[in-house]
Design a protein around this motif. Sequence first.
Motif, PDB file in Angstrom:
ATOM      1  N   UNK A  84     -25.863  -2.075   8.837  1.00 55.08           N
ATOM      2  CA  UNK A  84     -25.160  -3.021   9.710  1.00 55.08           C
ATOM      3  C   UNK A  84     -24.248  -2.235  10.644  1.00 55.08           C
ATOM      4  N   UNK A  85     -24.365  -2.510  11.920  1.00 53.14           N
ATOM      5  CA  UNK A  85     -23.465  -1.918  12.912  1.00 53.14           C
ATOM      6  C   UNK A  85     -22.581  -3.023  13.473  1.00 53.14           C
ATOM      7  N   UNK A  86     -21.303  -2.709  13.614  1.00 55.52           N
ATOM      8  CA  UNK A  86     -20.325  -3.702  14.034  1.00 55.52           C
ATOM      9  C   UNK A  86     -19.667  -3.266  15.328  1.00 55.52           C
ATOM     10  N   UNK A  87     -19.474  -4.213  16.221  1.00 54.96           N
ATOM     11  CA  UNK A  87     -18.843  -3.936  17.514  1.00 54.96           C
ATOM     12  C   UNK A  87     -17.755  -4.972  17.747  1.00 54.96           C
ATOM     13  N   UNK A  88     -16.504  -4.527  17.668  1.00 54.99           N
ATOM     14  CA  UNK A  88     -15.367  -5.413  17.898  1.00 54.99           C
ATOM     15  C   UNK A  88     -14.991  -5.415  19.375  1.00 54.99           C
ATOM     16  N   UNK A  89     -14.555  -6.570  19.841  1.00 56.83           N
ATOM     17  CA  UNK A  89     -14.128  -6.704  21.233  1.00 56.83           C
ATOM     18  C   UNK A  89     -13.098  -7.804  21.351  1.00 56.83           C
ATOM     19  N   UNK A  90     -12.491  -7.908  22.525  1.00 55.89           N
ATOM     20  CA  UNK A  90     -11.569  -9.000  22.789  1.00 55.89           C
ATOM     21  C   UNK A  90     -10.103  -8.629  22.764  1.00 55.89           C
TER      22      UNK A  90
ATOM     23  N   UNK B 113     -10.545 -12.300  19.039  1.00 52.24           N
ATOM     24  CA  UNK B 113     -11.379 -11.128  18.844  1.00 52.24           C
ATOM     25  C   UNK B 113     -12.755 -11.551  18.361  1.00 52.24           C
ATOM     26  N   UNK B 114     -13.741 -10.777  18.744  1.00 51.21           N
ATOM     27  CA  UNK B 114     -15.108 -10.997  18.280  1.00 51.21           C
ATOM     28  C   UNK B 114     -15.620  -9.729  17.636  1.00 51.21           C
ATOM     29  N   UNK B 115     -16.503  -9.916  16.703  1.00 48.77           N
ATOM     30  CA  UNK B 115     -17.149  -8.777  16.051  1.00 48.77           C
ATOM     31  C   UNK B 115     -18.634  -9.114  15.964  1.00 48.77           C
TER      32      UNK B 115
END
Length: 123
Positions: A1-7, A19-21
């Motif tokens: 699983x790869x996770x990308x946080x943003x926001x 925030x989104x992940x």
Amino acid sequence: VQLQASGGGLVQAGGSLRLSCAASGRTFSRYGMGWFRQAPGKEREFVGSIRWSGTRTYYADSVKGRYTISRDNAKNTVYLQMNRLKPEDTAVYYCAAAAGGGTYSDTEQYDYWGQGTQVTVSS
């Protein structure tokens, strides 16, 4: 699983951010998801978590009543809605995935971590 946080971003005290992940992989819906944060010079601390099904959430006392975690398994995304932000909420926020599927507060329960997104709250 790869996770990308943003926001993340800069916001005044009392304001809000979401925030989104976003997660890769077809098994996202099986993972418990957590949010943590780390301020400069401090250890990473638990913010909140959500069960794989979305039916249970758990929050740190410092954010309870101000933050809300939700997830959309169809979109492989977990969210952190942050309201009534305070300067002490300033930190890099990380999302994490736990194969156990539950609502965990211990970093050691998490198997995958995103890269973090900066949240800065000005007074």
